[in-house]
Design a protein around this motif. Sequence first.
Motif, PDB file in Angstrom:
ATOM      1  N   GLY A   1       0.791  -1.224   0.000  1.00 48.76           N
ATOM      2  CA  GLY A   1       0.000   0.000   0.000  1.00 48.76           C
ATOM      3  C   GLY A   1       0.821   1.272   0.000  1.00 48.76           C
ATOM      4  O   GLY A   1       0.267   2.366  -0.155  1.00 48.76           O
ATOM      5  N   ILE A   2       2.144   1.136   0.176  1.00 50.73           N
ATOM      6  CA  ILE A   2       2.997   2.327   0.206  1.00 50.73           C
ATOM      7  C   ILE A   2       4.393   1.951  -0.275  1.00 50.73           C
ATOM      8  O   ILE A   2       4.826   0.795  -0.130  1.00 50.73           O
ATOM      9  N   LEU A   3       5.092   2.913  -0.852  1.00 57.83           N
ATOM     10  CA  LEU A   3       6.449   2.671  -1.348  1.00 57.83           C
ATOM     11  C   LEU A   3       7.447   3.324  -0.405  1.00 57.83           C
ATOM     12  O   LEU A   3       7.404   4.538  -0.178  1.00 57.83           O
ATOM     13  N   PHE A   4       8.345   2.528   0.193  1.00 50.80           N
ATOM     14  CA  PHE A   4       9.419   3.061   1.027  1.00 50.80           C
ATOM     15  C   PHE A   4      10.545   3.542   0.110  1.00 50.80           C
ATOM     16  O   PHE A   4      11.154   2.740  -0.607  1.00 50.80           O
ATOM     17  N   VAL A   5      10.799   4.846   0.117  1.00 49.24           N
ATOM     18  CA  VAL A   5      11.704   5.449  -0.860  1.00 49.24           C
ATOM     19  C   VAL A   5      13.153   5.322  -0.417  1.00 49.24           C
ATOM     20  O   VAL A   5      13.509   5.687   0.716  1.00 49.24           O
ATOM     21  N   ASP A   6      13.996   4.825  -1.314  1.00 47.71           N
ATOM     22  CA  ASP A   6      15.441   4.728  -1.081  1.00 47.71           C
ATOM     23  C   ASP A   6      16.205   5.825  -1.819  1.00 47.71           C
ATOM     24  O   ASP A   6      17.271   6.248  -1.373  1.00 47.71           O
ATOM     25  N   SER A   7      15.687   6.278  -2.947  1.00 46.45           N
ATOM     26  CA  SER A   7      16.354   7.340  -3.711  1.00 46.45           C
ATOM     27  C   SER A   7      15.324   8.190  -4.425  1.00 46.45           C
ATOM     28  O   SER A   7      14.222   7.725  -4.736  1.00 46.45           O
ATOM     29  N   MET A   8      15.698   9.460  -4.659  1.00 44.81           N
ATOM     30  CA  MET A   8      14.813  10.428  -5.307  1.00 44.81           C
ATOM     31  C   MET A   8      15.597  11.167  -6.375  1.00 44.81           C
ATOM     32  O   MET A   8      16.760  11.508  -6.164  1.00 44.81           O
ATOM     33  N   HIS A   9      14.972  11.389  -7.524  1.00 44.58           N
ATOM     34  CA  HIS A   9      15.647  12.032  -8.653  1.00 44.58           C
ATOM     35  C   HIS A   9      14.816  13.208  -9.167  1.00 44.58           C
ATOM     36  O   HIS A   9      13.582  13.166  -9.166  1.00 44.58           O
ATOM     37  N   PHE A  10      15.519  14.243  -9.635  1.00 41.45           N
ATOM     38  CA  PHE A  10      14.890  15.411 -10.227  1.00 41.45           C
ATOM     39  C   PHE A  10      15.272  15.459 -11.711  1.00 41.45           C
ATOM     40  O   PHE A  10      16.323  14.932 -12.102  1.00 41.45           O
ATOM     41  N   PRO A  11      14.464  16.118 -12.553  1.00 40.27           N
ATOM     42  CA  PRO A  11      14.834  16.221 -13.984  1.00 40.27           C
ATOM     43  C   PRO A  11      16.216  16.833 -14.163  1.00 40.27           C
ATOM     44  O   PRO A  11      17.040  16.298 -14.910  1.00 40.27           O
ATOM     45  N   ASP A  12      16.472  17.953 -13.530  1.00 41.07           N
ATOM     46  CA  ASP A  12      17.786  18.556 -13.321  1.00 41.07           C
ATOM     47  C   ASP A  12      18.572  18.801 -14.609  1.00 41.07           C
ATOM     48  O   ASP A  12      18.272  18.310 -15.685  1.00 41.07           O
ATOM     49  N   VAL A  13      19.595  19.619 -14.457  1.00 46.95           N
ATOM     50  CA  VAL A  13      20.583  19.852 -15.516  1.00 46.95           C
ATOM     51  C   VAL A  13      21.678  18.800 -15.352  1.00 46.95           C
ATOM     52  O   VAL A  13      22.214  18.641 -14.254  1.00 46.95           O
ATOM     53  N   PRO A  14      22.014  18.067 -16.393  1.00 49.55           N
ATOM     54  CA  PRO A  14      23.072  17.057 -16.252  1.00 49.55           C
ATOM     55  C   PRO A  14      24.363  17.684 -15.731  1.00 49.55           C
ATOM     56  O   PRO A  14      24.751  18.783 -16.142  1.00 49.55           O
ATOM     57  N   ARG A  15      25.022  16.990 -14.804  1.00 48.48           N
ATOM     58  CA  ARG A  15      26.266  17.524 -14.237  1.00 48.48           C
ATOM     59  C   ARG A  15      27.350  17.695 -15.298  1.00 48.48           C
ATOM     60  O   ARG A  15      28.253  18.505 -15.147  1.00 48.48           O
ATOM     61  N   GLY A  16      27.263  16.937 -16.352  1.00 47.22           N
ATOM     62  CA  GLY A  16      28.250  17.056 -17.419  1.00 47.22           C
ATOM     63  C   GLY A  16      27.869  18.039 -18.504  1.00 47.22           C
ATOM     64  O   GLY A  16      28.478  18.040 -19.592  1.00 47.22           O
ATOM     65  N   HIS A  17      26.889  18.898 -18.225  1.00 49.49           N
ATOM     66  CA  HIS A  17      26.448  19.858 -19.243  1.00 49.49           C
ATOM     67  C   HIS A  17      27.607  20.740 -19.694  1.00 49.49           C
ATOM     68  O   HIS A  17      28.309  21.341 -18.888  1.00 49.49           O
ATOM     69  N   ARG A  18      27.801  20.809 -20.993  1.00 52.28           N
ATOM     70  CA  ARG A  18      28.852  21.633 -21.584  1.00 52.28           C
ATOM     71  C   ARG A  18      28.184  22.776 -22.341  1.00 52.28           C
ATOM     72  O   ARG A  18      27.572  22.565 -23.386  1.00 52.28           O
ATOM     73  N   PRO A  19      28.276  23.987 -21.826  1.00 48.09           N
ATOM     74  CA  PRO A  19      27.557  25.109 -22.441  1.00 48.09           C
ATOM     75  C   PRO A  19      28.119  25.495 -23.796  1.00 48.09           C
ATOM     76  O   PRO A  19      29.316  25.318 -24.075  1.00 48.09           O
TER      77      PRO A  19
ATOM     78  N   ASN B   1      27.240  24.385 -14.633  1.00 40.92           N
ATOM     79  CA  ASN B   1      27.780  25.121 -15.776  1.00 40.92           C
ATOM     80  C   ASN B   1      26.764  26.008 -16.486  1.00 40.92           C
ATOM     81  O   ASN B   1      27.064  26.572 -17.549  1.00 40.92           O
ATOM     82  N   VAL B   2      25.575  26.175 -15.927  1.00 39.71           N
ATOM     83  CA  VAL B   2      24.605  27.143 -16.449  1.00 39.71           C
ATOM     84  C   VAL B   2      24.779  28.437 -15.662  1.00 39.71           C
ATOM     85  O   VAL B   2      24.714  28.441 -14.429  1.00 39.71           O
ATOM     86  N   LEU B   3      24.998  29.551 -16.362  1.00 39.29           N
ATOM     87  CA  LEU B   3      25.129  30.849 -15.710  1.00 39.29           C
ATOM     88  C   LEU B   3      23.735  31.384 -15.390  1.00 39.29           C
ATOM     89  O   LEU B   3      22.942  31.636 -16.294  1.00 39.29           O
ATOM     90  N   ALA B   4      23.440  31.541 -14.103  1.00 36.00           N
ATOM     91  CA  ALA B   4      22.152  32.090 -13.658  1.00 36.00           C
ATOM     92  C   ALA B   4      22.356  33.533 -13.234  1.00 36.00           C
ATOM     93  O   ALA B   4      23.221  33.824 -12.401  1.00 36.00           O
ATOM     94  N   VAL B   5      21.573  34.444 -13.815  1.00 33.66           N
ATOM     95  CA  VAL B   5      21.740  35.882 -13.567  1.00 33.66           C
ATOM     96  C   VAL B   5      20.392  36.507 -13.257  1.00 33.66           C
ATOM     97  O   VAL B   5      19.467  36.432 -14.076  1.00 33.66           O
ATOM     98  N   ASN B   6      20.266  37.119 -12.089  1.00 38.70           N
ATOM     99  CA  ASN B   6      19.147  38.022 -11.830  1.00 38.70           C
ATOM    100  C   ASN B   6      19.715  39.427 -11.853  1.00 38.70           C
ATOM    101  O   ASN B   6      20.649  39.738 -11.118  1.00 38.70           O
ATOM    102  N   SER B   7      19.156  40.283 -12.691  1.00 39.26           N
ATOM    103  CA  SER B   7      19.865  41.496 -13.093  1.00 39.26           C
ATOM    104  C   SER B   7      19.477  42.772 -12.347  1.00 39.26           C
ATOM    105  O   SER B   7      19.853  43.857 -12.771  1.00 39.26           O
ATOM    106  N   GLY B   8      18.752  42.654 -11.221  1.00 41.00           N
ATOM    107  CA  GLY B   8      18.442  43.868 -10.468  1.00 41.00           C
ATOM    108  C   GLY B   8      17.389  44.705 -11.171  1.00 41.00           C
ATOM    109  O   GLY B   8      16.514  44.189 -11.869  1.00 41.00           O
TER     110      GLY B   8
END
Length: 518
Positions: free
Chosen positions: A238-256, A474-481
């Motif tokens: 009736g329930i799933l005991f969670v061992d790991s959780m994943h997000f869509p996310d930006v791949p760590r190896g992303h090369r811009p 490796n993604v540049l995030a900018v909030n520009s004021g």
Amino acid sequence: MPLETPARIVRALVSRGYNAEREAVTLIAGSDDPGVTLAQVVESVPDDALRITADHVRGVLASTPEADPPEVEPASGAPEKDPSVSPATPADQTEPVSETTPPEAKGSWSGRNTDPALRSLEIANDMTGQSTGTGEYDDFVKVFRDRYEKLSKMLRGRVNHRPAKAISKMSGGEDAELVGLVNDVRSTKSGHWIVELEDTTGTFPCLVMKDKDIAAYVDELLMDECIAVQGTLSGDAGILFVDSMHFPDVPRGHRPNTADRHVQAALISDVHVGSQEFMAEAWDRFADWLHTEEAANIEYLLIAGDMVEGVGVYPNQDEELDVVDIYDQYEAFSERLKSVPGDLDIVMIPGNHDAVRLAEPQPGFDDELRDIMSAHDATITSNPSMVTLEGVNILMYHGVSLDEVIAELPAEKASYDEPHKAMYQLLKKRHVAPQFGGHTRLAPEELDYLVMEQVPDIFHTGHVHKLGWGKYHNVLAVNSGCWQSQTDFQKSVNIDPDSGYAPIVDLDTLDMTVRKFS
């Protein structure tokens, strides 16, 4: 001074009250005597004309026997640009933030030297004119189904997904993996967490034990975002005991992606013309600086929403307005835009203070406002949009959902003092506004235009009036004021804005410096 450069031609036209198409400027600059041609064009246009077109210029050149108008052939796949002039040495960028007000233009610089064929500007996912939502139940089903399909594809390579309905029929003790939208998050009496996930077949409860490392992820969850879990079913299944959780996310190896030459873009937002607190002097210093040799490599200006202060956006706003009519505000903004160099490529998206619908995605400005803001023939697109400059993918989003992210998540994960960290969360979720039904108004469409299907190289937002930047996978995030000093309303909600800053990005390296003009 001879009119041998596009910038001077644009300024000369502006001083006479005209805007101009790029091709019109190109034709004037390529004529035998640009000064004479410009005067003849101005004399020949109809009295009610506000914009000089290429046809106006061709008409003048054709009526002059000695004139031989040049052929203007844009590069295949690239928009037409102004003709080139001499390049300048890049500005020293050893200091990340310049606190010194840059010198005003001295008039000695001859302009940018850019082969038109080198520039390229493309827009993806512009939903202007594509809205189909009517607010019916089926519209909401379609947008969430599209969201699930797009985001689940990013996760299915990491888990062996089974539908919720199929998992409910499995035997107790079996391993199971599920991809779903977060439907509910609640704590148990023992301090554990139940995360209910929903897919296209139904919902299923997942238990995250408080003593597991992944329990920290629960604090980051927002309703309606998409995640994947792996674990083991309870004895009664009736329930799933969670061992790991994943997000869509930006791949760590992303090369811009990067540009093939040294070229820069200025990223700004929240100009708020029409407000009593609009920083006109700081804007003028910025515009003057863009005309100097130090800014020679800046060829693109990206404005991430809130061109004007708007009307009725917050309580008692009328008491803080310098311009009370919304159309007059856009007229005033257009005048400010005319002061920047005419040989810049400008991209603008709307924000929550602009005269478009509040619900996201926001279509680009309507034809009436586009006509008002016709200075420099700016590219106007929807909020959000993926803008590609010379191969560099820049996701422009005004940023209203940042308020919600900052309100819902722990301070170390997202705060107004470090707005880029809130942007990291959106990159991790691969959605610019995942939570439906909160403070961020979301419009039901057939497609979810707010999903980050493509990983951006630069993520540019505004809205919160705070300056912040950093790199996430490796993604540049900018909030520009912003370009508005603190209003009484901001004082009442304890917002101390970062005003008069212009982040400058090197598109060939994705390095960034910040110029201060206030």
